[in-house]
Design a protein around this motif. Structure first.
Motif, mmCIF file in Angstrom:
data_model
loop_
_atom_site.group_PDB
_atom_site.id
_atom_site.type_symbol
_atom_site.label_atom_id
_atom_site.label_comp_id
_atom_site.label_asym_id
_atom_site.label_seq_id
_atom_site.Cartn_x
_atom_site.Cartn_y
_atom_site.Cartn_z
ATOM 1 N N MET A 121 0.833 -1.211 0.000
ATOM 2 C CA MET A 121 0.000 0.000 0.000
ATOM 3 C C MET A 121 0.866 1.258 0.000
ATOM 4 O O MET A 121 0.501 2.248 0.588
ATOM 5 C CB MET A 121 -0.871 -0.014 1.246
ATOM 6 C CG MET A 121 -2.227 0.602 1.044
ATOM 7 S SD MET A 121 -3.207 0.645 2.541
ATOM 8 C CE MET A 121 -2.394 1.869 3.541
ATOM 9 N N SER A 122 2.011 1.198 -0.708
ATOM 10 C CA SER A 122 2.921 2.344 -0.646
ATOM 11 C C SER A 122 2.437 3.505 -1.510
ATOM 12 O O SER A 122 1.952 3.323 -2.622
ATOM 13 C CB SER A 122 4.314 1.909 -1.113
ATOM 14 O OG SER A 122 5.128 3.055 -1.235
ATOM 15 N N LEU A 123 2.579 4.708 -0.968
ATOM 16 C CA LEU A 123 2.275 5.923 -1.738
ATOM 17 C C LEU A 123 3.557 6.711 -1.989
ATOM 18 O O LEU A 123 3.511 7.919 -2.222
ATOM 19 C CB LEU A 123 1.244 6.777 -0.988
ATOM 20 C CG LEU A 123 -0.134 6.139 -0.780
ATOM 21 C CD1 LEU A 123 -1.023 7.017 0.090
ATOM 22 C CD2 LEU A 123 -0.824 5.884 -2.122
ATOM 23 N N LYS A 124 4.680 6.011 -1.908
ATOM 24 C CA LYS A 124 5.992 6.659 -2.090
ATOM 25 C C LYS A 124 6.034 7.389 -3.436
ATOM 26 O O LYS A 124 5.647 6.838 -4.466
ATOM 27 C CB LYS A 124 7.083 5.575 -2.049
ATOM 28 C CG LYS A 124 8.426 6.084 -1.657
ATOM 29 C CD LYS A 124 8.596 6.175 -0.148
ATOM 30 C CE LYS A 124 9.585 7.263 0.220
ATOM 31 N NZ LYS A 124 9.320 7.934 1.468
ATOM 32 N N GLY A 125 6.477 8.629 -3.410
ATOM 33 C CA GLY A 125 6.584 9.409 -4.651
ATOM 34 C C GLY A 125 5.305 10.109 -5.057
ATOM 35 O O GLY A 125 5.286 10.893 -5.999
ATOM 36 N N LYS A 126 4.199 9.820 -4.351
ATOM 37 C CA LYS A 126 2.918 10.461 -4.694
ATOM 38 C C LYS A 126 2.771 11.767 -3.927
ATOM 39 O O LYS A 126 3.292 11.925 -2.816
ATOM 40 C CB LYS A 126 1.742 9.558 -4.315
ATOM 41 C CG LYS A 126 1.819 8.176 -4.915
ATOM 42 C CD LYS A 126 1.016 8.081 -6.185
ATOM 43 C CE LYS A 126 0.931 6.649 -6.675
ATOM 44 N NZ LYS A 126 0.655 6.549 -8.081
ATOM 45 N N VAL A 127 2.009 12.669 -4.513
ATOM 46 C CA VAL A 127 1.707 13.952 -3.858
ATOM 47 C C VAL A 127 0.189 14.078 -3.711
ATOM 48 O O VAL A 127 -0.553 13.863 -4.680
ATOM 49 C CB VAL A 127 2.272 15.133 -4.669
ATOM 50 C CG1 VAL A 127 1.820 16.459 -4.065
ATOM 51 C CG2 VAL A 127 3.798 15.057 -4.724
ATOM 52 N N ALA A 128 -0.238 14.418 -2.499
ATOM 53 C CA ALA A 128 -1.676 14.525 -2.214
ATOM 54 C C ALA A 128 -2.014 15.902 -1.664
ATOM 55 O O ALA A 128 -1.184 16.546 -1.018
ATOM 56 C CB ALA A 128 -2.076 13.451 -1.201
ATOM 57 N N ILE A 129 -3.243 16.315 -1.914
ATOM 58 C CA ILE A 129 -3.809 17.498 -1.248
ATOM 59 C C ILE A 129 -4.941 16.998 -0.359
ATOM 60 O O ILE A 129 -5.751 16.169 -0.778
ATOM 61 C CB ILE A 129 -4.389 18.496 -2.276
ATOM 62 C CG1 ILE A 129 -3.268 19.172 -3.071
ATOM 63 C CG2 ILE A 129 -5.269 19.547 -1.586
ATOM 64 C CD1 ILE A 129 -3.771 20.100 -4.189
ATOM 65 N N VAL A 130 -5.015 17.512 0.874
ATOM 66 C CA VAL A 130 -6.148 17.219 1.753
ATOM 67 C C VAL A 130 -6.773 18.550 2.139
ATOM 68 O O VAL A 130 -6.136 19.369 2.818
ATOM 69 C CB VAL A 130 -5.721 16.448 3.020
ATOM 70 C CG1 VAL A 130 -6.959 16.094 3.861
ATOM 71 C CG2 VAL A 130 -4.943 15.184 2.663
ATOM 72 N N THR A 134 -4.302 13.088 6.451
ATOM 73 C CA THR A 134 -2.955 13.606 6.180
ATOM 74 C C THR A 134 -1.907 12.650 6.751
ATOM 75 O O THR A 134 -0.946 12.267 6.065
ATOM 76 C CB THR A 134 -2.789 15.010 6.816
ATOM 77 O OG1 THR A 134 -3.695 15.903 6.171
ATOM 78 C CG2 THR A 134 -1.372 15.527 6.671
ATOM 79 N N LEU A 135 -2.087 12.235 7.998
ATOM 80 C CA LEU A 135 -1.090 11.364 8.636
ATOM 81 C C LEU A 135 -1.073 9.962 8.022
ATOM 82 O O LEU A 135 -0.006 9.350 7.885
ATOM 83 C CB LEU A 135 -1.350 11.299 10.148
ATOM 84 C CG LEU A 135 -0.994 12.588 10.906
ATOM 85 C CD1 LEU A 135 -1.477 12.522 12.355
ATOM 86 C CD2 LEU A 135 0.519 12.860 10.855
ATOM 87 N N ALA A 136 -2.250 9.476 7.621
ATOM 88 C CA ALA A 136 -2.293 8.135 7.013
ATOM 89 C C ALA A 136 -1.619 8.145 5.645
ATOM 90 O O ALA A 136 -0.875 7.218 5.294
ATOM 91 C CB ALA A 136 -3.742 7.662 6.895
ATOM 92 N N LEU A 137 -1.862 9.201 4.851
ATOM 93 C CA LEU A 137 -1.223 9.293 3.528
ATOM 94 C C LEU A 137 0.293 9.426 3.685
ATOM 95 O O LEU A 137 1.067 8.766 2.984
ATOM 96 C CB LEU A 137 -1.780 10.485 2.740
ATOM 97 C CG LEU A 137 -3.269 10.414 2.346
ATOM 98 C CD1 LEU A 137 -3.706 11.721 1.676
ATOM 99 C CD2 LEU A 137 -3.549 9.240 1.423
#
Ligand SMILES: NC(=O)c1ccc[n+]([C@@H]2O[C@H](COP(=O)([O-])OP(=O)(O)OC[C@H]3O[C@@H](n4cnc5c(N)ncnc54)[C@H](O)[C@@H]3O)[C@@H](O)[C@H]2O)c1
Length: 255
Positions: A1-10, A22-25
């Protein structure tokens, strides 16, 4: 379940469910833009918590009910974090007023912060993702009240009903761009939006008794689901809502 390298907006990312998302991502390796309108200190503290997880975070003061602020939020994210892969439309408010009581100002405020923000957040994020050319994911934090009317909370339920259709509509239109759109429908969660209930033992007793697990959710129990939904493990989910309510909707209609 890696999100390494991804960028998210919350959006609304510095309190309650948004903070847990935010902390889970970040826990899964994503860099996160934390949108906020209140409590800069909490945002700065959260940025430090994300940094401690080994990821990057920026706080962006943006009122998501304004399309120009949403564009600024996306532009700053791309400028400072490099790209946008996951958009979480989480910011929301409620007025706890009935159909008969709700004023025009209350109606407009709830609709602008809950629904207009999610519509244009989806549109502007999708444009950025299409320009990048590598797909993306949009997650709309809705509610059990996208399906389930709640007497005394009229505009809120309407706004969440609108989010339900936004998720379905945008999922169909954006799918061909490899952008998937998923709704999350929490039940009752222990966050500041529920302060009046949390501080009323009688109300808490009725609510807990109505929930099959006998308790409200903690925000982290929503955050972990969102982190999964943002990951490759959820690549075939689109245009639908995942309810995270311990079965509340099916056990206590009309609560
Ligand atoms: N707590 C629950 O029981 C529950 C249940 C179902 C759905 N939800 C949904 O979860 C989401 C988060 O709510 P929460 O429970 O964490 O409450 P919360 O009050 O802690 O969080 C709401 C966030 O939205 C932000 N916000 C408000 N207006 C904004 C604006 N104009 N621009 C940007 N941000 C703004 C607030 O500052 C806050 O950070 C909401 O959409 C809510 O409807 C909550």
């Amino acid at each position: 379940m890696s999100l390494k390298g991804k960028v998210a907006i919350v959006t609304g990312g510095n309190s309650g469910i948004g903070k847990a998302i935010t902390l889970a991502l970040a826990g899964a390796g994503a860099n996160v833009a934390i949108d906020y309108v209140a409590n800069e200190e909490a945002t700065e503290d959260l940025e430090k918590q994300v940094a401690a997880l080994g990821d990057q975070a920026i706080g962006v003061d943006a009122d998501v009910s304004k399309v120009s602020d949403l564009q600024m939020l996306i532009d700053r994210t791309v400028k400072e974090l490099g790209r946008l892969d996951v958009m979480v439309n989480n910011a929301g408010i409620e007025t706890r007023t009935s159909v008969l009581e709700t004023t025009e100002a209350q109606y407009e405020k709830v609709m602008e912060i809950n629904l207009k923000s999610a519509f244009f957040g989806t549109q502007l994020a999708a444009k950025q993702m299409i320009a990048q050319g590598s797909g993306g994911r949009i997650i709309n934090i809705s509610s059990v009240h996208e399906d389930w009317p709640m007497p005394g909370n009229a505009a809120y339920c309407l706004s969440k009903g609108g989010m339900r259709m936004l998720t379905r509509q945008a999922g169909l239109e954006l799918g061909p761009h490899n952008i998937t759109v998923v709704g999350v429908g929490p039940g009752a969660v222990a966050t500041p939006i529920n302060t009046s209930t949390l501080e009323n033992p009688e109300k808490m007793k009725v609510l807990d008794a109505a929930i099959p697990l006998g308790r409200m959710a903690q925000p982290e129990e929503i955050g972990s689901v969102v982190a999964f939904l943002a990951s490759d493990g959820a690549s075939y989910l689109n245009a639908t809502t995942v309810f995270v309510d311990a079965g509340l909707m099916h056990s206590s209609p009309g609560l």
